[in-house]
Write a protein that holds these residues in place. Sequence first.
Motif, PDB file in Angstrom:
ATOM      1  N   PRO A 195      -2.588  -5.624  -2.642  1.00 17.93           N
ATOM      2  CA  PRO A 195      -2.004  -6.970  -2.625  1.00 17.93           C
ATOM      3  C   PRO A 195      -0.694  -6.998  -1.826  1.00 17.93           C
ATOM      4  N   ASN A 196      -0.459  -8.139  -1.183  1.00 20.29           N
ATOM      5  CA  ASN A 196       0.841  -8.407  -0.569  1.00 20.29           C
ATOM      6  C   ASN A 196       1.142  -7.619   0.711  1.00 20.29           C
ATOM      7  N   VAL A 197       0.149  -6.918   1.248  1.00 21.36           N
ATOM      8  CA  VAL A 197       0.403  -6.139   2.469  1.00 21.36           C
ATOM      9  C   VAL A 197       0.391  -7.028   3.720  1.00 21.36           C
ATOM     10  N   GLY A 198      -0.123  -8.259   3.551  1.00 19.63           N
ATOM     11  CA  GLY A 198      -0.120  -9.199   4.678  1.00 19.63           C
ATOM     12  C   GLY A 198      -1.479  -9.420   5.314  1.00 19.63           C
ATOM     13  N   LYS A 199      -2.565  -9.163   4.571  1.00 17.30           N
ATOM     14  CA  LYS A 199      -3.917  -9.340   5.123  1.00 17.30           C
ATOM     15  C   LYS A 199      -4.148 -10.782   5.585  1.00 17.30           C
ATOM     16  N   SER A 200      -3.776 -11.733   4.712  1.00 17.00           N
ATOM     17  CA  SER A 200      -4.099 -13.134   4.996  1.00 17.00           C
ATOM     18  C   SER A 200      -3.282 -13.655   6.179  1.00 17.00           C
ATOM     19  N   LEU A 201      -1.976 -13.353   6.193  1.00 16.13           N
ATOM     20  CA  LEU A 201      -1.145 -13.821   7.311  1.00 16.13           C
ATOM     21  C   LEU A 201      -1.619 -13.184   8.611  1.00 16.13           C
TER      22      LEU A 201
ATOM     23  N   SER B  58       0.951 -15.877   0.404  1.00 19.72           N
ATOM     24  CA  SER B  58       1.894 -16.013  -0.699  1.00 19.72           C
ATOM     25  C   SER B  58       2.602 -14.687  -0.950  1.00 19.72           C
TER      26      SER B  58
ATOM     27  N   ASN C 252      -2.430 -11.733  -5.190  1.00 20.95           N
ATOM     28  CA  ASN C 252      -3.693 -12.274  -5.706  1.00 20.95           C
ATOM     29  C   ASN C 252      -3.599 -13.736  -6.128  1.00 20.95           C
TER      30      ASN C 252
ATOM     31  N   GLY D  24      -6.437  -8.617  -2.596  1.00 20.33           N
ATOM     32  CA  GLY D  24      -5.807  -7.303  -2.656  1.00 20.33           C
ATOM     33  C   GLY D  24      -6.325  -6.478  -3.831  1.00 20.33           C
TER      34      GLY D  24
ATOM     35  N   ASN E  83       0.867  -2.996   8.852  1.00 15.43           N
ATOM     36  CA  ASN E  83       1.485  -4.315   9.058  1.00 15.43           C
ATOM     37  C   ASN E  83       2.968  -4.280   8.674  1.00 15.43           C
ATOM     38  N   LYS E  84       3.692  -5.300   9.089  1.00 18.78           N
ATOM     39  CA  LYS E  84       5.144  -5.433   8.876  1.00 18.78           C
ATOM     40  C   LYS E  84       5.882  -4.391   9.711  1.00 18.78           C
TER      41      LYS E  84
ATOM     42  N   GLU F 275       7.434  -4.636  12.322  1.00 19.69           N
ATOM     43  CA  GLU F 275       8.678  -5.070  12.991  1.00 19.69           C
ATOM     44  C   GLU F 275       9.903  -4.696  12.158  1.00 19.69           C
TER      45      GLU F 275
ATOM     46  N   ALA G  28       2.236  -9.202  11.584  1.00 19.60           N
ATOM     47  CA  ALA G  28       1.644 -10.545  11.501  1.00 19.60           C
ATOM     48  C   ALA G  28       2.675 -11.594  11.859  1.00 19.60           C
TER      49      ALA G  28
HETATM   50  N1  LIG Z   1       8.160  -8.993   7.370  1.00 22.16           N
HETATM   51  C1  LIG Z   1       6.856  -9.251   7.348  1.00 22.16           C
HETATM   52  N2  LIG Z   1       6.330  -9.924   6.291  1.00 22.16           N
HETATM   53  C2  LIG Z   1       4.998 -10.176   6.301  1.00 22.16           C
HETATM   54  C3  LIG Z   1       4.164  -9.757   7.365  1.00 22.16           C
HETATM   55  N3  LIG Z   1       2.899 -10.127   7.059  1.00 22.16           N
HETATM   56  C4  LIG Z   1       2.937 -10.734   5.869  1.00 22.16           C
HETATM   57  N4  LIG Z   1       4.198 -10.779   5.405  1.00 22.16           N
HETATM   58  C5  LIG Z   1       4.663 -11.366   4.120  1.00 22.16           C
HETATM   59  O1  LIG Z   1       4.053 -10.620   3.056  1.00 22.16           O
HETATM   60  C6  LIG Z   1       3.723 -11.488   1.964  1.00 22.16           C
HETATM   61  C7  LIG Z   1       2.265 -11.347   1.602  1.00 22.16           C
HETATM   62  O2  LIG Z   1       1.472 -11.857   2.661  1.00 22.16           O
HETATM   63  P1  LIG Z   1      -0.082 -12.196   2.432  1.00 22.16           P
HETATM   64  O3  LIG Z   1      -0.685 -12.420   3.784  1.00 22.16           O
HETATM   65  O4  LIG Z   1      -0.255 -13.271   1.433  1.00 22.16           O
HETATM   66  O5  LIG Z   1      -0.556 -10.796   1.819  1.00 22.16           O
HETATM   67  P2  LIG Z   1      -2.033 -10.389   1.292  1.00 22.16           P
HETATM   68  O6  LIG Z   1      -2.252  -8.966   1.670  1.00 22.16           O
HETATM   69  O7  LIG Z   1      -3.033 -11.366   1.793  1.00 22.16           O
HETATM   70  O8  LIG Z   1      -1.863 -10.486  -0.278  1.00 22.16           O
HETATM   71  P3  LIG Z   1      -3.027 -10.703  -1.412  1.00 22.16           P
HETATM   72  O9  LIG Z   1      -3.856 -11.877  -0.982  1.00 22.16           O
HETATM   73  O10 LIG Z   1      -2.276 -10.915  -2.659  1.00 22.16           O
HETATM   74  O11 LIG Z   1      -3.821  -9.440  -1.433  1.00 22.16           O
HETATM   75  C8  LIG Z   1       4.124 -12.894   2.400  1.00 22.16           C
HETATM   76  O12 LIG Z   1       5.396 -13.185   1.880  1.00 22.16           O
HETATM   77  C9  LIG Z   1       4.151 -12.803   3.921  1.00 22.16           C
HETATM   78  O13 LIG Z   1       5.027 -13.742   4.522  1.00 22.16           O
HETATM   79  C10 LIG Z   1       4.757  -9.068   8.479  1.00 22.16           C
HETATM   80  O14 LIG Z   1       4.124  -8.675   9.454  1.00 22.16           O
HETATM   81  N5  LIG Z   1       6.108  -8.848   8.401  1.00 22.16           N
END
Ligand SMILES: Nc1nc2c(ncn2[C@@H]2O[C@H](COP(=O)(O)OP(=O)(O)OP(=O)(O)O)[C@@H](O)[C@H]2O)c(=O)[nH]1
Length: 202
Positions: free
Chosen positions: A9-15, A54, A58, A87, A153-154, A156, A180
């Motif tokens: 979760p929260n690794v940035g898959k969706s973005l 978000s 999840n 996630g 991801n992330k 930067e 992302a």
């Molecule tokens: N700094 C940074 N933050 C990012 C990046 N990609 C995503 N985020 C942040 O990470 C958080 C989670 O992003 P999501 O895309 O919702 O992550 P997810 O993996 O889809 O999470 P789940 O759906 O819960 O599994 C958000 O606050 C995004 O803005 C990135 O490349 N850099």
Amino acid sequence: MEAVFVGRPNVGKSLLLINFCEYLGIRRLGPVDPHPKERMPTWTPAEARRRFVSAFPNRVLEPLAVAVSLVPGGHSGPTLVLRDTPGIPTGTVAEAAVRQAVAAGLGHLLGASLILHVVDATADPETDPQAQAVDAALWALARHLAPSVVVANKAETEGAVVAIRRLREQLGGPVLPVSAVTRLGFRDLKRWLWEQFQAARP
Ligand SMILES: Nc1nc2c(ncn2[C@@H]2O[C@H](COP(=O)(O)OP(=O)(O)OP(=O)(O)O)[C@@H](O)[C@H]2O)c(=O)[nH]1
Ligand SMILES: [Mg+2]
């Protein structure tokens, strides 16, 4: 063919999925079935970011899937489905709906033609051994199921270079640094998908 985005979760898959689609020039993200039985909603990239991204893990249990064309400059030709998944948590999740959504995501992983294992390059594995164990298990599974790549991801953020070097040593597989947010590495990601798509197409 389906390229499935998996990871914790929260690794940035969706973005990543949404911004990568935008990078490919896709204006509306929506259902992959070209002839849906009922009218299905579609979203602009901005709407999709509000709905599917978000900081709380999840939050979205019905993730996005988008059919894209990787042919240079084109919206025609054979398409590849990019599919997001919920996630994979560490520990037991109390809510049944989340467990079911994660299980459905794992089903898509098993059926994937290509796997993008997304990890967070800012996370320090030393501080969360459980998370590291889940990632190691996921990678061991993914690489035996279908052509797979670890997408860090992330990338930067400060400290990502060191984290990515460590990942390469640990995993012994390809690692693509991306962001992302800044779109760093999107060209390499597109190239990887295109090469695998060409190689795997029947
Ligand atoms: N700094 C940074 N933050 C990012 C990046 N990609 C995503 N985020 C942040 O990470 C958080 C989670 O992003 P999501 O895309 O919702 O992550 P997810 O993996 O889809 O999470 P789940 O759906 O819960 O599994 C958000 O606050 C995004 O803005 C990135 O490349 N850099
Ligand atoms: Mg998500």
